[in-house]
Design a protein around this motif. Structure first.
Motif, PDB file in Angstrom:
ATOM      1  N   ARG A   1       0.815  -1.216   0.000  1.00  0.00           N
ATOM      2  CA  ARG A   1       0.000   0.000   0.000  1.00  0.00           C
ATOM      3  C   ARG A   1       0.850   1.267   0.000  1.00  0.00           C
ATOM      4  O   ARG A   1       0.322   2.375   0.125  1.00  0.00           O
ATOM      5  N   THR A   2       2.177   1.112  -0.130  1.00  0.00           N
ATOM      6  CA  THR A   2       3.082   2.258  -0.163  1.00  0.00           C
ATOM      7  C   THR A   2       4.165   2.015  -1.211  1.00  0.00           C
ATOM      8  O   THR A   2       4.349   0.893  -1.691  1.00  0.00           O
ATOM      9  N   TYR A   3       4.868   3.079  -1.580  1.00  0.00           N
ATOM     10  CA  TYR A   3       6.141   2.944  -2.276  1.00  0.00           C
ATOM     11  C   TYR A   3       7.212   3.133  -1.204  1.00  0.00           C
ATOM     12  O   TYR A   3       7.149   4.081  -0.409  1.00  0.00           O
ATOM     13  N   SER A   4       8.186   2.238  -1.156  1.00  0.00           N
ATOM     14  CA  SER A   4       9.204   2.314  -0.107  1.00  0.00           C
ATOM     15  C   SER A   4      10.590   2.462  -0.713  1.00  0.00           C
ATOM     16  O   SER A   4      10.844   2.055  -1.858  1.00  0.00           O
ATOM     17  N   ALA A   5      11.492   3.066   0.045  1.00  0.00           N
ATOM     18  CA  ALA A   5      12.870   3.252  -0.389  1.00  0.00           C
ATOM     19  C   ALA A   5      13.801   2.981   0.780  1.00  0.00           C
ATOM     20  O   ALA A   5      13.511   3.345   1.920  1.00  0.00           O
ATOM     21  N   PHE A   6      14.937   2.343   0.473  1.00  0.00           N
ATOM     22  CA  PHE A   6      15.917   1.951   1.483  1.00  0.00           C
ATOM     23  C   PHE A   6      17.249   2.570   1.074  1.00  0.00           C
ATOM     24  O   PHE A   6      17.821   2.199   0.044  1.00  0.00           O
ATOM     25  N   VAL A   7      17.742   3.509   1.877  1.00  0.00           N
ATOM     26  CA  VAL A   7      18.851   4.367   1.472  1.00  0.00           C
ATOM     27  C   VAL A   7      20.037   4.194   2.416  1.00  0.00           C
ATOM     28  O   VAL A   7      19.938   4.456   3.622  1.00  0.00           O
ATOM     29  N   THR A   8      21.177   3.764   1.861  1.00  0.00           N
ATOM     30  CA  THR A   8      22.432   3.713   2.609  1.00  0.00           C
ATOM     31  C   THR A   8      23.138   5.047   2.434  1.00  0.00           C
ATOM     32  O   THR A   8      23.332   5.499   1.299  1.00  0.00           O
ATOM     33  N   PRO A   9      23.561   5.706   3.517  1.00  0.00           N
ATOM     34  CA  PRO A   9      24.086   7.075   3.400  1.00  0.00           C
ATOM     35  C   PRO A   9      25.433   7.132   2.694  1.00  0.00           C
ATOM     36  O   PRO A   9      26.389   6.463   3.095  1.00  0.00           O
ATOM     37  N   SER A  10      25.497   7.900   1.634  1.00  0.00           N
ATOM     38  CA  SER A  10      26.749   8.172   0.909  1.00  0.00           C
ATOM     39  C   SER A  10      27.514   6.905   0.571  1.00  0.00           C
ATOM     40  O   SER A  10      28.744   6.887   0.537  1.00  0.00           O
ATOM     41  N   GLY A  11      26.767   5.819   0.350  1.00  0.00           N
ATOM     42  CA  GLY A  11      27.428   4.575   0.003  1.00  0.00           C
ATOM     43  C   GLY A  11      28.241   3.983   1.132  1.00  0.00           C
ATOM     44  O   GLY A  11      29.112   3.152   0.902  1.00  0.00           O
ATOM     45  N   ASP A  12      27.984   4.372   2.370  1.00  0.00           N
ATOM     46  CA  ASP A  12      28.720   3.868   3.530  1.00  0.00           C
ATOM     47  C   ASP A  12      27.918   2.751   4.177  1.00  0.00           C
ATOM     48  O   ASP A  12      26.994   3.017   4.945  1.00  0.00           O
ATOM     49  N   PRO A  13      28.209   1.477   3.882  1.00  0.00           N
ATOM     50  CA  PRO A  13      27.405   0.383   4.403  1.00  0.00           C
ATOM     51  C   PRO A  13      27.394   0.288   5.920  1.00  0.00           C
ATOM     52  O   PRO A  13      26.484  -0.312   6.497  1.00  0.00           O
ATOM     53  N   SER A  14      28.397   0.862   6.580  1.00  0.00           N
ATOM     54  CA  SER A  14      28.462   0.759   8.041  1.00  0.00           C
ATOM     55  C   SER A  14      27.586   1.782   8.740  1.00  0.00           C
ATOM     56  O   SER A  14      27.385   1.719   9.953  1.00  0.00           O
ATOM     57  N   GLY A  15      27.065   2.750   7.988  1.00  0.00           N
ATOM     58  CA  GLY A  15      26.261   3.803   8.591  1.00  0.00           C
ATOM     59  C   GLY A  15      24.778   3.496   8.555  1.00  0.00           C
ATOM     60  O   GLY A  15      24.288   2.825   7.647  1.00  0.00           O
ATOM     61  N   ALA A  16      24.060   3.985   9.571  1.00  0.00           N
ATOM     62  CA  ALA A  16      22.620   3.813   9.604  1.00  0.00           C
ATOM     63  C   ALA A  16      21.985   4.654   8.501  1.00  0.00           C
ATOM     64  O   ALA A  16      22.314   5.826   8.335  1.00  0.00           O
ATOM     65  N   GLY A  17      21.087   4.054   7.747  1.00  0.00           N
ATOM     66  CA  GLY A  17      20.470   4.747   6.635  1.00  0.00           C
ATOM     67  C   GLY A  17      19.083   5.249   6.974  1.00  0.00           C
ATOM     68  O   GLY A  17      18.747   5.493   8.141  1.00  0.00           O
ATOM     69  N   THR A  18      18.267   5.415   5.944  1.00  0.00           N
ATOM     70  CA  THR A  18      16.901   5.871   6.115  1.00  0.00           C
ATOM     71  C   THR A  18      15.966   4.983   5.305  1.00  0.00           C
ATOM     72  O   THR A  18      16.358   4.379   4.302  1.00  0.00           O
ATOM     73  N   VAL A  19      14.719   4.930   5.765  1.00  0.00           N
ATOM     74  CA  VAL A  19      13.652   4.231   5.061  1.00  0.00           C
ATOM     75  C   VAL A  19      12.587   5.260   4.712  1.00  0.00           C
ATOM     76  O   VAL A  19      12.167   6.046   5.569  1.00  0.00           O
ATOM     77  N   GLY A  20      12.164   5.272   3.446  1.00  0.00           N
ATOM     78  CA  GLY A  20      11.172   6.237   3.008  1.00  0.00           C
ATOM     79  C   GLY A  20       9.890   5.575   2.559  1.00  0.00           C
ATOM     80  O   GLY A  20       9.904   4.449   2.052  1.00  0.00           O
TER      81      GLY A  20
END
Length: 415
Positions: A384-403
């Motif tokens: 029921r949504t469009y979702s996005a999973f974002v790793t910050p600046s290509g840094d896999p060790s960093g916490a990202g965001t979910v949209g």
């Protein structure tokens, strides 16, 4: 519907500024889109969706407690055949086609669940062992070229080749889209090592402009098996009906803090929710589920384990809203309308019910307290949504965001 602010719109447009091309030419890399297929596990009846979700929940909490990858020694308590629908992507490795589950709740990529479609014996780098709650695999880890599309290859991708697996009938393995930290603990000879994911390598090899995965699933009520897409490197604005709201993710998962209301009643305080394409249902803490059951008037169906409601109770069903604070400090909510809370009636008989039953897609996680992970926002939410999973600046060790963004299916009547 989501409450959207100008700041969210600006962030969304910035993320999408280079989206939508589906092939590569000269100049910087562009996002590309891959169709997602729906696999309906209809070979057996009596699918236990609740048990499968609870097993997944147990594994998530075990990972969170140990801050490692999936516990290798734990036996799976369910199989994927307990889930009525899985979403897959077709990939090519060494000239063979593989149907791989799209899984944001894990991060390893492996093939060979179907013994008839295994690769030649590899030069093994290590042994791989992963338990998912809904299955497990033991295999050899090796480097391969993985074609996500005929024209897009991931070079030197470390993948597992199954020696044996359980719980994966009808598919060839998994492509994991979770954060790279979830791979820690899955290599037996080097248990503290992590394995770069497909998304990590696509970005580091310059194939995509950002380490962003866009996910679009249509509700599973149509016959057409192609009912979704993955957008690698950006989001597909054509699938959304509004801007995206982004929420800070909590490692090691794609997990966000959310509360929940049913109508005007708060039923869940802020809780860590894993956003998981590999779980069918919306799994809530037991006390939240009890409140939801009381407010809906639903009764537990002994055969399916799902809540069942009458036509009169359907008429008075309220909206279930997930509410959180986005990265801009604004309160956002995404709604499951009454219709969106219904299990697709076309599949009622597949799970042991009758065609006229009205089942709900909300279930209990089985936990009596809100633990490290309190709920799972599974496929029935993501459809029921469009979702996005974002790793910050290509840094896999960093916490990202979910949209999340609304889609034409957010308010659709499809059940």
């Amino acid at each position: 519907m989501a409450t959207l602010r100008l700041s969210s719109l600006v962030a969304f447009l910035a993320l999408c500024s280079t989206t939508l091309p589906t092939s590569f030419g000269s100049g910087p890399p562009a996002p590309f889109i891959v169709p997602v297929q729906r696999v309906v596990n209809s070979s057996t009846s009596g699918h236990n969706l609740v048990k499968a979700g609870q097993a997944r929940f147990e594994v998530f909490n075990r990972i969170q407690t140990r801050t490692k990858g999936f516990a290798a020694s734990a036996a799976p308590s369910t199989s994927l055949t307990d889930q009525i629908v899985t979403f897959t992507i077709n990939s090519v490795v060494d000239g063979k086609n593989f149907s791989l589950i799209v899984d944001t709740g894990s991060s390893n990529t492996w093939v060979g669940a179907n013994p008839a479609n295994r690769l030649t014996p590899p030069v093994s780098l290590d042994l791989l062992e992963v338990t998912y709650g809904s299955g497990a695999v033991l295999g050899q880890e090796t480097d391969k070229t993985v074609n996500v599309t005929p024209d897009v290859a991931v070079e030197s991708q470390s993948i597992g080749e199954a020696i044996t697996s359980v719980g994966f009938d009808g598919v060839d393995g998994i492509m994991g889209f979770g954060p790279v930290g979830l791979t820690e603990g899955t290599l037996l000879l080097d248990p503290i090592a992590t394995i770069p994911t497909v998304m990590d390598n696509l970005f580091s090899q310059g194939t995509i402009p950002s380490e962003t995965l866009g996910v679009f699933f249509a509700p599973t009520t149509e016959d057409n098996p192609i009912n979704g897409e993955l957008s690698f490197g950006g989001v597909d604005t054509s699938k959304a009906t509004g801007p995206m709201s982004f929420f800070q993710s909590t490692l090691p998962f794609w997990a966000i803090s959310q509360s929940a209301t049913f109508g005007d009643t708060t039923i869940m305080n802020l809780t860590t929710c894993v956003v998981d394409t590999g779980t069918t249902l919306v799994m809530l803490p037991d006390d939240t589920f009890t409140a939801y059951q009381d407010l809906t008037g639903g009764t537990l169906d002994a055969t399916t384990g799902l809540l069942s409601i009458s036509p009169a109770q359907l008429d008075s069903l309220q909206t279930l809203s997930f509410i959180g604070t986005d990265v801009n400090g604004e309160t956002q909510h995404f709604d499951l309308t009454p219709n969106a809370q219904l299990f697709p009636r076309a599949f009622n008989t597949e799970i042991g019910g009758s065609a006229d039953d009205i089942f709900l897609i909300v279930a209990s996680s089985g936990s009596t307290a809100v633990s490290e992970v309190g709920c799972i926002m599974g496929q029935t939410f993501l459809q029921r949504t469009y979702s996005a999973f974002v790793t910050p600046s290509g840094d896999p060790s960093g916490a990202g965001t979910v949209g999340f963004a609304t889609t034409p299916f957010t308010d659709a009547t499809t059940n």
